[in-house]
Enzyme design. Sequence first.
Site, PDB file in Angstrom:
ATOM      1  N   CYS A  85      17.029 -56.150   3.742  1.00  0.00           N
ATOM      2  CA  CYS A  85      15.574 -56.065   3.703  1.00  0.00           C
ATOM      3  C   CYS A  85      15.150 -56.119   2.241  1.00  0.00           C
ATOM      4  CB  CYS A  85      15.097 -54.777   4.369  1.00  0.00           C
ATOM      5  SG  CYS A  85      13.303 -54.660   4.379  1.00  0.00           S
ATOM      6  N   CYS A 229       7.829 -60.559   2.457  1.00  0.00           N
ATOM      7  CA  CYS A 229       9.144 -60.489   3.120  1.00  0.00           C
ATOM      8  C   CYS A 229      10.244 -61.051   2.208  1.00  0.00           C
ATOM      9  CB  CYS A 229       9.139 -61.221   4.461  1.00  0.00           C
ATOM     10  SG  CYS A 229      10.674 -60.916   5.406  1.00  0.00           S
TER      11      CYS A 229
HETATM   12  O1  PYC Z   1      11.349 -57.770   3.059  1.00  0.00           O
HETATM   13  O2  PYC Z   1      13.187 -58.634   3.875  1.00  0.00           O
HETATM   14  C1  PYC Z   1      12.140 -58.036   3.998  1.00  0.00           C
HETATM   15  C2  PYC Z   1      11.758 -57.538   5.338  1.00  0.00           C
HETATM   16  C3  PYC Z   1      12.428 -57.710   6.511  1.00  0.00           C
HETATM   17  C4  PYC Z   1      11.678 -57.069   7.505  1.00  0.00           C
HETATM   18  C5  PYC Z   1      10.564 -56.517   6.914  1.00  0.00           C
HETATM   19  N1  PYC Z   1      10.636 -56.808   5.580  1.00  0.00           N
END
Ligand code: PYC
Length: 304
Positions: A85, A229
Amino acid sequence: MHVIDSHTGGEPTRVILSGGPDLGTGPLADRARRLAAEHGTFTQAVCAEPRGQVAMVCALLTEPVDPGCAAGVIYFDAAEVLGMCGHGTIGLAATLVHMGRIGPGEHRIETPVGIVGVQVHDAATVTVTNVESHRLEAAVTLQVPGLGPVTGDVAWGGNRFFIVDPSPVPLHRGAIRTLTDTAIAIRTAAHAAGSDIDHVILQGPPDAPGVHGRNFVLCPDDAYDRSPCGTGCSAMLACLAADGRLAEGAQIVQHSIIGSAYTLSWKAGTQGGVIPSITGKAHVMAEATLLFDADDPFRNGIPQ
Ligand code: PYC
């Protein structure tokens, strides 16, 4: 159970410092499988409502196998144990700084998919050097009920993504319900076609001068990522590199659907993929002791 909550570009991370299940020793990938198979009650109880919140990702601190790492960590949301993550690693680094466990400089963090680097610039600003990320399949067309054919790339950046660029739905905050339904329909069609993707990215055009684009990212628990993300940006960088759309070392700024930003770049990996670099900011919000009252009918979370 002692926890510290932070957010990275609006996306929450709950670091579990003590009171989690005993997952034994050995590779973190094995410990992550044990967490998923045997401790669903625990993951729900800390991550899901009412103790957690809809977008929450939890980070279970654990002893690293490699003594050169500052920490070992296993991430999970209310639906799944995650491979890696990105926003969580930025939040974890800010949390370890807050605790006085690490300071400015370079550190290594062990995750189930490998060791990632973190460079702490200040108490909030962190660069994550992710594991090597790859485009797995280009231009896969899915028949999506209600939408028709949708074409995207399948890519891995610590989690597995279906990336639709450009998004079939305009990206603005007022469209979050429609974006969520669209991304769920795409994920359902991908699963029906035999794919094991766990996240969907809908990528839109720049929303400000100097910005690469704005994205909407659907997570396994059907929440959308408030940050751009980190693992999703890693998967996107692998696709941009494979298409010759972003040169090695060039920097871009990626916005999330709520407008939070990561600065991104990549270096060539050793196995044909890219080593992503993700810079973002996290802020520590709370230190808490979680309580589990035997008389509380929702002590283990509201079932999904
Ligand atoms: O930032 O990799 C990320 C992530 C995965 C799920 C929520 N954030």
